[in-house]
Design a protein around this motif. Sequence first.
Motif, PDB file in Angstrom:
ATOM      1  N   SER A 223      -0.512 165.992  33.335  1.00 34.18           N
ATOM      2  CA  SER A 223      -0.587 167.448  33.252  1.00 34.18           C
ATOM      3  C   SER A 223       0.773 168.120  33.427  1.00 34.18           C
ATOM      4  O   SER A 223       0.897 169.315  33.158  1.00 34.18           O
ATOM      5  CB  SER A 223      -1.556 167.988  34.307  1.00 34.18           C
ATOM      6  N   SER A 224       1.778 167.391  33.856  1.00 37.93           N
ATOM      7  CA  SER A 224       3.087 167.989  34.066  1.00 37.93           C
ATOM      8  C   SER A 224       3.969 167.906  32.822  1.00 37.93           C
ATOM      9  O   SER A 224       5.142 168.284  32.874  1.00 37.93           O
ATOM     10  CB  SER A 224       3.796 167.317  35.240  1.00 37.93           C
ATOM     11  N   ASN A 225       3.400 167.416  31.728  1.00 41.02           N
ATOM     12  CA  ASN A 225       4.156 167.239  30.493  1.00 41.02           C
ATOM     13  C   ASN A 225       3.455 167.890  29.309  1.00 41.02           C
ATOM     14  O   ASN A 225       2.252 168.118  29.324  1.00 41.02           O
ATOM     15  CB  ASN A 225       4.311 165.750  30.177  1.00 41.02           C
ATOM     16  N   TYR A 226       4.243 168.153  28.275  1.00 43.01           N
ATOM     17  CA  TYR A 226       3.714 168.486  26.963  1.00 43.01           C
ATOM     18  C   TYR A 226       3.626 167.183  26.177  1.00 43.01           C
ATOM     19  O   TYR A 226       4.463 166.301  26.331  1.00 43.01           O
ATOM     20  CB  TYR A 226       4.637 169.450  26.221  1.00 43.01           C
ATOM     21  N   TRP A 227       2.625 167.088  25.294  1.00 39.62           N
ATOM     22  CA  TRP A 227       2.398 165.837  24.574  1.00 39.62           C
ATOM     23  C   TRP A 227       2.205 166.060  23.079  1.00 39.62           C
ATOM     24  O   TRP A 227       1.615 167.065  22.663  1.00 39.62           O
ATOM     25  CB  TRP A 227       1.132 165.155  25.109  1.00 39.62           C
ATOM     26  N   GLY A 228       2.684 165.097  22.304  1.00 40.31           N
ATOM     27  CA  GLY A 228       2.308 165.038  20.903  1.00 40.31           C
ATOM     28  C   GLY A 228       0.898 164.479  20.790  1.00 40.31           C
ATOM     29  O   GLY A 228       0.288 164.076  21.778  1.00 40.31           O
TER      30      GLY A 228
END
Length: 128
Positions: free
Chosen positions: A114-119
């Motif tokens: 949840s602490s990242n943006y993802w492709g």
Amino acid sequence: QVFLSDLGGDSVQSGGSLRLSCQFSGFIYPQYCVGWFRQVPGQEREGVASISNDGRANYADAVKGRFTISLDKRGRWLYLDMNDLAPDDTATYYCAAPKGGGFCSGSWFASETSSNYWGQGTQVTVSS
């Protein structure tokens, strides 16, 4: 709004090569980190390689010497060149970036999802 789109996954023979690409946009911070994770069904997602926009790169031990991460800052493209692929490299690969900006940290590979943006992920399958 941050957006990442990864592509380039394919099925290859053991020993083969692939290039994964990720186009990203919406980064507003002067310092940022982008990288690649991979996941096999039933296993935890693992960090593969990361690079900060100052050029510093980091690799998981499993891919050192075989994978190369690179960044086209102008075009906002992230690449992962994978050589000497093995069946253990079979996974869904995701490009990612930590929320909040900043250079890559040594603990980023262990960060919460949840602490990242993802492709959206791209599948790499290596057959023996």
